[in-house]
Design an enzyme around this catalytic site. Sequence first.
Site, PDB file in Angstrom:
ATOM      1  CG  ASN A  73      -1.927   1.075   1.252  1.00  0.00           C
ATOM      2  OD1 ASN A  73      -1.605   2.245   1.181  1.00  0.00           O
ATOM      3  ND2 ASN A  73      -3.198   0.681   1.344  1.00  0.00           N
ATOM      4  CG  HIS A 108      -5.900  -0.504  -1.694  1.00  0.00           C
ATOM      5  ND1 HIS A 108      -7.152  -1.000  -1.418  1.00  0.00           N
ATOM      6  CD2 HIS A 108      -5.871   0.761  -1.196  1.00  0.00           C
ATOM      7  CE1 HIS A 108      -7.860  -0.069  -0.783  1.00  0.00           C
ATOM      8  NE2 HIS A 108      -7.106   1.005  -0.639  1.00  0.00           N
ATOM      9  CB  SER A 163      -9.957  -9.614   3.708  1.00  0.00           C
ATOM     10  OG  SER A 163     -11.088 -10.015   2.986  1.00  0.00           O
ATOM     11  CG  ASP A 201      -6.073   2.305   2.436  1.00  0.00           C
ATOM     12  OD1 ASP A 201      -5.599   2.954   1.481  1.00  0.00           O
ATOM     13  OD2 ASP A 201      -5.936   1.076   2.544  1.00  0.00           O
TER      14      ASP A 201
END
Lengths: 147, 147
Positions: A41, A52, A79, A144
């Site tokens: 990221n 990301h 995830s 984010d």
Amino acid sequence: MNYDTFLNEAILEAEKGLDEGGIPIGSVLVHNGKIVGRGHNRRIQKGSAILHGEMDALENSGRQTANFYKECEIYTTLSPCSMCTGAILLYGIPKVIIGENSTFLGEEELLKSKGVEVVVLDNDTCKTMMNDFIKAQPKLWNEDIGE
Amino acid sequence: MNYDTFLNEAILEAEKGLDEGGIPIGSVLVHNGKIVGRGHNRRIQKGSAILHGEMDALENSGRQTANFYKECEIYTTLSPCSMCTGAILLYGIPKVIIGENSTFLGEEELLKSKGVEVVVLDNDTCKTMMNDFIKAQPKLWNEDIGE
């Protein structure tokens, strides 16, 4: 198949991001058992809305054909959010190996519904990294994930 | 609300991409009636796997909060693929205005299922641009959509 070998590489990427003052999420793209792209990221480091961990790994893998991606697996410490999930689906990557999904549950169900194999390793290092970061920087984390 | 004003800006971006030797897809992010980011597909120009038009517009808009995106609309000359759709969903952009979806139908149903307003303008300039490009460069186009 030893998932830990490649997950550890994704963790190294996440740690690199943390050392740079960034959000500790890392990823590697693996093609036929070989890492072809790695990333982490870079929201903070590059002022980026799209880099990301998984996106950075895909970007660093360069331009590839659809057939190439079909022989890939992508590892990520966390995830995958809807953007990274969408990128995985766009390129038809058939398998995603996830460090943990307890601090953030992304679009795993969407991946599965499209036939992608999803493996969650419930890795303690990944969980501790994210828990510590979210506790220390809740505003950055919310930015984010668009919350 | 005149969609054409902003769609034309997205078309200018697509044309810029074409002039650079790239894939003619453009996008603008509009916040409260003002363009805050513009971009076009840069696969060829930058050797990029992730810089679709919408992604480039989001990247060029810089880091923003969730509240900011909730006041935005995104314009794109072409129906958004799963990656761009995922980015729109990540940031909670409530409205997507699409030049055309006849040369490529993206994840409009997914957007709608998540409450995003989707407007398709069926614009002839957008259709001609994409039809011409796909005819001239079918391999590049397939690479861009993972096919």
